[in-house]
Design a protein around this motif. Structure first.
Motif: not given
Length: 171
Positions: A6, A8, A23, A72, A75
């Motif tokens: 993921e 970040l 991540r 995220g 986000e």
């Protein structure tokens, strides 16, 4: 997608985005990122508490009095708080968590993240994700306080809980 993959946002000491990273790499290299912590209470004002699964990347098998997780890339904290709360509780249609405050968590050993703290009431039946939550329950606050010395808790959650109690005492 694997959780370690993921993407970040990586942020500086003022919570400004300075880059992006998977991540797993952010954790391994101690890169500062963003997290949302959501304090969940039920209709009887009990606190949602859970034990993390042994497969979690960070703080496996420890207890937590928060739901939440990483924000995220791109986000907002608010969107992450709602997404994470619904995911971890296994519900949909949760009210938008109310933002309370933000702090920089830093354990001095390479784990550091900006932490936005929220609260929400969940009157829906919960069905936590089996891959995230090994045990869960809604506990009265006095029992949570008693368990602080008996159970092994996630350190960032304990830090957030102490700050949360101080914040509430000011209100």
């Amino acid at each position: 997608m694997n959780a370690a993959d993921e993407i970040l946002d990586i942020v500086d000491e003022n919570d400004r985005v300075i880059g992006q990273s998977p991540r797993g790499e952010a954790y391994a290299r101690g890169l500062r990122h963003r997290c949302a912590f959501i304090h969940v209470r039920d209709a009887e004002d009990r606190i949602f508490v859970h034990r993390r699964t042994p497969t979690k990347l960070v703080f496996p098998s420890l207890y937590d009095m928060w739901v939440g997780g990483v924000v995220g890339a791109g986000e907002s904290y608010d969107d992450a708080a709602l997404r994470e709360a619904e995911e971890e509780l296994g519900v949909s249609g949760l009210p938008r968590p109310a933002y309370l405050f933000k702090f920089l968590y830093d354990d001095g050993a390479g784990r550091t993240w900006w932490s936005a703290v929220y609260e929400v009431r969940c009157d829906l039946p919960v069905n936590p994700q089996a891959e995230e939550v090994a045990w869960h329950g809604f506990l009265p606050e006095d029992e949570v306080e008693r368990r602080l010395t008996e159970w092994e808790w996630v350190p960032d959650g304990l830090d957030a809980y102490e700050r949360f109690k101080a914040y509430r005492s000011l209100g």
